[in-house]
Design a protein around this motif. Structure first.
Motif, PDB file in Angstrom:
ATOM      1  N   UNK A   1       0.826  -1.196   0.000  1.00 33.13           N
ATOM      2  CA  UNK A   1       0.000   0.000   0.000  1.00 33.13           C
ATOM      3  C   UNK A   1       0.856   1.239   0.000  1.00 33.13           C
ATOM      4  N   UNK A   2       1.812   1.295   0.923  1.00 31.89           N
ATOM      5  CA  UNK A   2       2.568   2.546   0.986  1.00 31.89           C
ATOM      6  C   UNK A   2       3.447   2.694  -0.236  1.00 31.89           C
ATOM      7  N   UNK A   3       3.928   1.576  -0.792  1.00 31.11           N
ATOM      8  CA  UNK A   3       4.772   1.670  -1.973  1.00 31.11           C
ATOM      9  C   UNK A   3       3.994   2.253  -3.159  1.00 31.11           C
ATOM     10  N   UNK A   4       2.817   1.729  -3.362  1.00 31.33           N
ATOM     11  CA  UNK A   4       2.089   2.116  -4.555  1.00 31.33           C
ATOM     12  C   UNK A   4       1.524   3.527  -4.459  1.00 31.33           C
ATOM     13  N   UNK A   5       1.103   3.872  -3.260  1.00 29.24           N
ATOM     14  CA  UNK A   5       0.486   5.174  -3.144  1.00 29.24           C
ATOM     15  C   UNK A   5       1.498   6.286  -3.324  1.00 29.24           C
ATOM     16  N   UNK A   6       2.753   6.010  -3.010  1.00 26.35           N
ATOM     17  CA  UNK A   6       3.736   7.076  -3.128  1.00 26.35           C
ATOM     18  C   UNK A   6       4.450   6.967  -4.465  1.00 26.35           C
ATOM     19  N   UNK A   7       3.749   7.285  -5.535  1.00 30.09           N
ATOM     20  CA  UNK A   7       4.358   7.158  -6.856  1.00 30.09           C
ATOM     21  C   UNK A   7       5.313   8.310  -7.149  1.00 30.09           C
ATOM     22  N   UNK A   8       5.221   9.403  -6.423  1.00 29.81           N
ATOM     23  CA  UNK A   8       6.067  10.568  -6.700  1.00 29.81           C
ATOM     24  C   UNK A   8       7.215  10.647  -5.710  1.00 29.81           C
ATOM     25  N   UNK A   9       8.211   9.773  -5.810  1.00 23.13           N
ATOM     26  CA  UNK A   9       9.234   9.697  -4.773  1.00 23.13           C
ATOM     27  C   UNK A   9      10.000  10.983  -4.567  1.00 23.13           C
ATOM     28  N   UNK A  10       9.340  11.988  -4.086  1.00 22.64           N
ATOM     29  CA  UNK A  10      10.103  13.222  -3.893  1.00 22.64           C
ATOM     30  C   UNK A  10      10.883  13.155  -2.588  1.00 22.64           C
ATOM     31  N   UNK A  11      11.847  14.053  -2.507  1.00 19.81           N
ATOM     32  CA  UNK A  11      12.760  14.029  -1.371  1.00 19.81           C
ATOM     33  C   UNK A  11      12.702  15.377  -0.684  1.00 19.81           C
ATOM     34  N   UNK A  12      12.702  15.345   0.616  1.00 22.98           N
ATOM     35  CA  UNK A  12      12.712  16.602   1.351  1.00 22.98           C
ATOM     36  C   UNK A  12      14.079  16.757   1.999  1.00 22.98           C
ATOM     37  N   UNK A  13      14.733  17.894   1.712  1.00 23.48           N
ATOM     38  CA  UNK A  13      16.068  18.115   2.267  1.00 23.48           C
ATOM     39  C   UNK A  13      16.085  19.435   3.010  1.00 23.48           C
ATOM     40  N   UNK A  14      16.693  19.450   4.171  1.00 25.07           N
ATOM     41  CA  UNK A  14      16.887  20.706   4.902  1.00 25.07           C
ATOM     42  C   UNK A  14      18.364  21.076   4.813  1.00 25.07           C
ATOM     43  N   UNK A  15      18.596  22.218   4.201  1.00 24.62           N
ATOM     44  CA  UNK A  15      19.978  22.588   3.909  1.00 24.62           C
ATOM     45  C   UNK A  15      20.229  23.989   4.435  1.00 24.62           C
ATOM     46  N   UNK A  16      21.401  24.190   4.996  1.00 22.51           N
ATOM     47  CA  UNK A  16      21.787  25.500   5.499  1.00 22.51           C
ATOM     48  C   UNK A  16      22.645  26.180   4.435  1.00 22.51           C
ATOM     49  N   UNK A  17      22.368  27.432   4.188  1.00 21.71           N
ATOM     50  CA  UNK A  17      23.188  28.117   3.194  1.00 21.71           C
ATOM     51  C   UNK A  17      22.376  29.163   2.441  1.00 21.71           C
ATOM     52  N   UNK A  18      23.003  29.844   1.511  1.00 21.82           N
ATOM     53  CA  UNK A  18      22.319  30.887   0.730  1.00 21.82           C
ATOM     54  C   UNK A  18      21.212  30.280  -0.133  1.00 21.82           C
ATOM     55  N   UNK A  19      20.017  30.810   0.048  1.00 20.24           N
ATOM     56  CA  UNK A  19      18.851  30.146  -0.501  1.00 20.24           C
ATOM     57  C   UNK A  19      18.854  30.110  -2.019  1.00 20.24           C
ATOM     58  N   UNK A  20      19.090  31.274  -2.611  1.00 25.14           N
ATOM     59  CA  UNK A  20      18.953  31.347  -4.066  1.00 25.14           C
ATOM     60  C   UNK A  20      19.985  30.476  -4.765  1.00 25.14           C
ATOM     61  N   UNK A  21      21.195  30.533  -4.257  1.00 23.46           N
ATOM     62  CA  UNK A  21      22.282  29.719  -4.840  1.00 23.46           C
ATOM     63  C   UNK A  21      21.958  28.242  -4.743  1.00 23.46           C
ATOM     64  N   UNK A  22      21.465  27.835  -3.584  1.00 24.72           N
ATOM     65  CA  UNK A  22      21.148  26.423  -3.389  1.00 24.72           C
ATOM     66  C   UNK A  22      20.073  25.986  -4.380  1.00 24.72           C
ATOM     67  N   UNK A  23      19.029  26.831  -4.492  1.00 27.37           N
ATOM     68  CA  UNK A  23      17.950  26.521  -5.433  1.00 27.37           C
ATOM     69  C   UNK A  23      18.502  26.269  -6.825  1.00 27.37           C
ATOM     70  N   UNK A  24      19.337  27.183  -7.265  1.00 23.69           N
ATOM     71  CA  UNK A  24      19.891  27.089  -8.625  1.00 23.69           C
ATOM     72  C   UNK A  24      20.721  25.830  -8.778  1.00 23.69           C
ATOM     73  N   UNK A  25      21.554  25.564  -7.751  1.00 19.70           N
ATOM     74  CA  UNK A  25      22.423  24.387  -7.824  1.00 19.70           C
ATOM     75  C   UNK A  25      21.606  23.109  -7.871  1.00 19.70           C
ATOM     76  N   UNK A  26      20.556  23.067  -7.038  1.00 21.46           N
ATOM     77  CA  UNK A  26      19.724  21.859  -6.998  1.00 21.46           C
ATOM     78  C   UNK A  26      19.064  21.613  -8.344  1.00 21.46           C
ATOM     79  N   UNK A  27      18.555  22.713  -8.920  1.00 17.81           N
ATOM     80  CA  UNK A  27      17.851  22.579 -10.189  1.00 17.81           C
ATOM     81  C   UNK A  27      18.767  22.074 -11.287  1.00 17.81           C
TER      82      UNK A  27
END
Ligand SMILES: Nc1ncnc2c1ncn2[C@@H]1O[C@H](COP(=O)(O)OP(=O)(O)OP(=O)(O)O)[C@@H](O)[C@H]1O
Ligand SMILES: [Mg+2]
Lengths: 237, 360
Positions: B217-243
Motif C-alpha cells: 500500500x505505501x509503496x504504490x500510493x507514493x508514486x512521486x518519490x520526492x525528497x525533502x532536504x533541509x539545507x543550510x546556506x544561501x537560498x537562491x544559490x542552493x535553489x539554482x544548484x539543486x535545479x
C-alpha cells in the motif's frame, strides 16, 4: 447452560437484591406464621394466602436483572457468541430464577414441620398449596424473564413485570365479577385462562388436578419460547 | 479459515456493511482499518454470530455461522468493542465461568494460568472486576477471548486503553498467536496495523476499499518519490544548484524556521539523486541537516482513501497490475526477529516480577 445457570444463581447470593427478596419473603411468612401459631391454628392456609400475593410482587425483582443487565453491560456479546444455543441461555437463566425461588419456599416446609410436631396438620393441603405456589411462581418468572429480554434497563423490566403480574393478580380476583358483568362466553374463557391465581386456588384445596399443572407448565413453555424468539429477533434488527 | 461472502448489513435504510467479500487463511493476521462508523465492529459482530447479516454468508473452517452456529462458535474467541465483563465477579470466577461456558476440554488450572501469564493479569486474579482499571479490564477481555485456545481470534480494538508497554506486549502476543491462529483485529492506529498485520483491509462507509499488505500500500500510493532536504546556506544559490543537478525535475522551497531551509526535490522517475546531492553539498560546504523521502505513510494513504477523493478503482487496478498478492509479502526474517524480541521481553518481565517478589 450449566455455566449460565450456576453464574446466575450465584449472582443472587452475591447481590443485596437476593437477600432483600429473601428477607421480605421470610419476614412476611414469619409474621403470618407467628400469628397463626399463637392463635393455636395448625394450618398454614393463612401463611400461604399472604405468601401467594407476595410472590406477585417479588418475582419481577427476581427476574428483572436476568437478560436486561446482560444487554446493558454487553456481556450478551460473550454469552451469545459462545457455543451455547439460545434455548440453553434462556433455560440456564430461567432455572437459576426458579431454583432461587424454590429455596425461598423452604421456610414454609420448616413451618409445616413445626406444626407437625405440635399437632397433626393436613399434609395433602400443604403439598397442594406448595406445588401450586411453586408452579404459579414458575409462570410469573417466565413472564418476568420474557419482559427482561425486551429492555436494557432493569428498572423498566421490573416495573413492566410488576404491572403485568398485578394485572394477572387483579384479573384473577375479579374474574367472577367480570364474568357476571360481561355475559360473553369468549370473554369468560379468556379471563379464566389468564387467571393464574384461580388455578393456584384450585390446587390449594389439596386435590392435585393435572389440568392445572399442565396449565402452568404450558404458560412457562410459551413465555420461554417467546423469550428465545426475542433474542433471536434482536440479531436481525 | 474464515470465508466472508457478499456480506451486507442494513439498519433500516442505513447500510452498515456493503457487500463485503474476503477470505482469511489459517495463520494470517488481518487488520481492519477504517474511520469511526465504517462498519468494522458490525462486520466482526456478524462473523462471530452476535448479529445476523441482512444477506451474505460467513463460514468458519467451513461451518456456516447461521446453519451450524455451535460448531462455528466453538472455533472463535471474540473480544468485542467493550470487554464483556461481569463486574460482580472476580477475575478468577469470570475466567472459570468463560471456561465452563465454552465447554473447554483443556485442563482447567494450567490453561487459565497460562492465559493470565500471557496477558499479565496474575496480580489482579483474585480481585473483583468492578474494581479494576480500564487497562486491566481490557486485558481480562483479551484473556476471555483466549480461553479454550480457539483457532480464530476476533479482536475489536484490542489495545484500546492499555499503557504503551502493554500495547507492545499485546501486539507481540497477537503476532505470536497469529502463527498458529487466524486473527482479525480492528484498529484506528495505523502503525499498529502496520506492525502486526500481514494484510490490511480498509473499510469506508461499509465498503471494502483496499485489501492488501501494508508494504504494498505505501509503496504504490507514493508514486512521486520526492525528497525533502533541509539545507543550510544561501537560498537562491542552493535553489539554482539543486535545479541544475542531473535527474532533478523540479525544486520547491518549503518551510524555513529553525536552522536552514527545506527544499522539496522532485526527481525524474527512475533517478536516485541522493548521491549527487551529497557530493554537491559537500563540495559547496552547505551542511545537510535532514534528508527524508516523502513516501506516504499508511496514515496518508488512509486519509486519502477515506476522504472520498481517492480514485479507488484506479488504485485497485494498480495493485492488481503489480500482481502483489497479499500472502506473498511475508517479511519472514523480520517476523523471527519479533519473536526473539518477544521471548526477550518475556524473560525481562519474569526477572522483573521475580525482583518484585524478592522486594516484598
Ligand atoms: N443498532 C444499530 N442501529 C442502527 N445503526 C447502527 C447500529 N449499530 C451500528 N449502526 C451503524 O452502523 C455503522 C457501522 O458501525 P460500526 O460500529 O460497525 O462502526 P465501526 O467501524 O466499528 O466504528 P468505530 O471505529 O467507531 O468503532 C455506523 O454508521 C453506525 O451508526
Ligand atoms: Mg467499532
Amino acid at each position: 447452560m450449566g455455566a449460565i445457570f450456576r453464574r446466575e444463581l450465584k449472582a443472587y447470593y452475591a447481590s443485596p437484591l437476593g437477600y432483600i427478596v429473601m428477607a421480605v419473603f421470610f419476614c412476611v411468612c414469619g409474621i403470618s406464621f407467628t400469628g397463626t401459631y399463637s392463635a393455636g391454628n395448625a394450618s398454614l392456609s393463612n401463611v400461604f394466602s399472604i405468601a401467594s400475593v407476595v410472590v406477585f410482587l417479588l418475582t419481577p425483582i427476581i427476574t428483572m436483572r436476568l437478560l436486561a443487565e446482560d444487554k446493558r453491560q454487553k456481556t450478551d456479546q460473550l454469552v451469545l457468541t459462545s457455543p451455547v444455543s439460545l434455548t440453553g441461555v434462556v433455560l440456564g437463566k430461567y432455572f437459576a430464577a426458579v431454583v432461587f425461588f424454590a429455596t425461598l419456599l423452604s421456610v414454609l416446609v420448616v413451618f409445616q414441620i413445626i406444626f407437625s410436631v405440635v399437632a397433626t396438620p393436613d399434609w395433602m393441603v400443604f403439598i397442594g398449596s406448595l406445588v401450586g405456589l411453586f408452579l404459579m411462581a414458575c409462570a410469573l418468572l417466565a413472564i418476568g424473564l420474557f419482559i427482561s429480554s425486551l429492555t436494557e434497563s432493569q428498572v423498566v423490566a421490573a416495573v413492566c413485570s410488576l404491572a403485568v403480574s398485578l394485572f394477572f393478580l387483579l384479573i384473577s380476583m375479579f374474574s367472577s365479577f367480570i364474568s357476571t358483568l360481561i355475559k360473553n362466553t369468549i370473554v369468560t374463557q379468556i379471563v379464566d385462562y389468564v387467571s393464574l391465581f384461580n388455578r393456584y386456588n384450585d390446587l390449594v384445596t389439596g386435590v392435585i388436578d393435572y389440568s392445572n399443572i399442565v396449565y402452568f407448565i404450558s404458560f412457562v413453555v410459551v413465555f420461554l419460547f417467546l423469550t428465545v424468539r426475542v433474542l433471536d429477533k434482536k440479531r436481525w434488527a | 479459515m474464515i470465508e466472508v461472502t457478499n456480506l451486507t448489513k442494513r439498519y433500516g435504510s442505513h447500510v452498515a456493511v456493503d457487500n463485503a467479500t474476503f477470505t482469511i487463511h489459517d495463520g494470517e493476521i488481518l487488520g481492519f482499518l477504517g474511520p469511526n462508523g465504517a462498519g468494522k465492529s458490525t462486520t466482526m459482530n456478524i462473523i462471530t454470530g452476535y448479529l445476523s447479516a441482512t444477506s451474505g454468508s460467513v463460514k468458519i473452517d467451513g461451518y456456516d455461522i447461521l446453519t451450524a452456529p455451535l460448531e462455528a462458535k466453538k472455533r472463535i474467541g471474540f473480544l468485542p468493542e467493550l470487554p464483556p465483563l461481569y463486574l460482580d465477579m472476580t477475575v478468577k470466577e469470570y475466567l472459570n465461568f468463560v471456561y465452563d461456558l465454552k465447554k473447554v476440554k483443556l485442563p482447567r488450572r494450567p490453561h487459565i494460568n497460562e492465559i493470565c501469564r500471557l496477558v499479565k493479569i496474575q496480580e489482579v486474579y483474585p480481585r473483583q472486576i468492578k474494581n479494576l482499571s480500564k487497562g486491566y479490564r481490557q486485558r481480562v477481555g483479551i484473556a476471555q477471548a483466549l480461553v479454550g485456545n480457539p483457532d480464530v481470534l476476533i479482536l475489536d480494538e484490542p489495545t484500546v486503553g492499555l499503557d504503551p508497554k502493554q500495547i507492545i506486549e499485546i501486539r507481540n502476543l497477537i503476532k505470536l498467536l497469529g502463527k498458529t491462529h487466524t486473527v482479525i483485529l480492528s484498529s484506528h492506529i495505523l502503525s499498529e496495523v502496520q506492525a502486526v498485520c500481514e494484510r490490511v483491509i480498509i473499510i469506508n462507509q461499509g465498503r471494502i476499499v483496499v485489501d492488501n499488505t501494508p508494504e504494498n500500500l505505501s509503496r504504490i500510493m507514493s508514486d512521486d518519490h520526492s525528497i525533502i532536504a533541509r539545507i543550510e546556506g544561501p537560498r537562491r544559490e542552493i535553489m539554482a544548484a539543486l535545479k541544475s543537478l542531473k535527474g532533478v525535475k523540479s525544486v520547491q522551497a518549503a518551510g524555513a524556521g529553525g536552522y536552514g531551509q527545506e527544499y522539496i526535490i522532485n526527481p525524474i522517475v527512475g533517478y536516485d539523486i541522493r548521491r549527487a546531492l551529497f557530493s554537491l553539498l559537500a563540495e559547496k560546504n552547505w551542511p545537510l541537516l535532514m534528508l527524508k523521502s516523502s513516501e506516504m505513510t499508511l496514515e496518508d494513504i488512509f486519509l486519502r482513501l477515506t476522504d472520498g477523493t481517492a480514485d479507488t478503482a484506479a488504485l485497485e487496478k494498480a495493485l492488481q497490475a503489480r500482481g502483489d498478492k497479499p500472502q506473498e509479502a511475508g517479511g519472514q526474517p523480520a517476523e523471527e526477529e519479533e519473536t526473539a524480541d518477544f521471548a526477550k521481553g518475556e524473560a525481562a518481565e519474569a526477572e522483573q516480577s521475580q525482583a518484585e517478589e524478592e522486594a516484598k
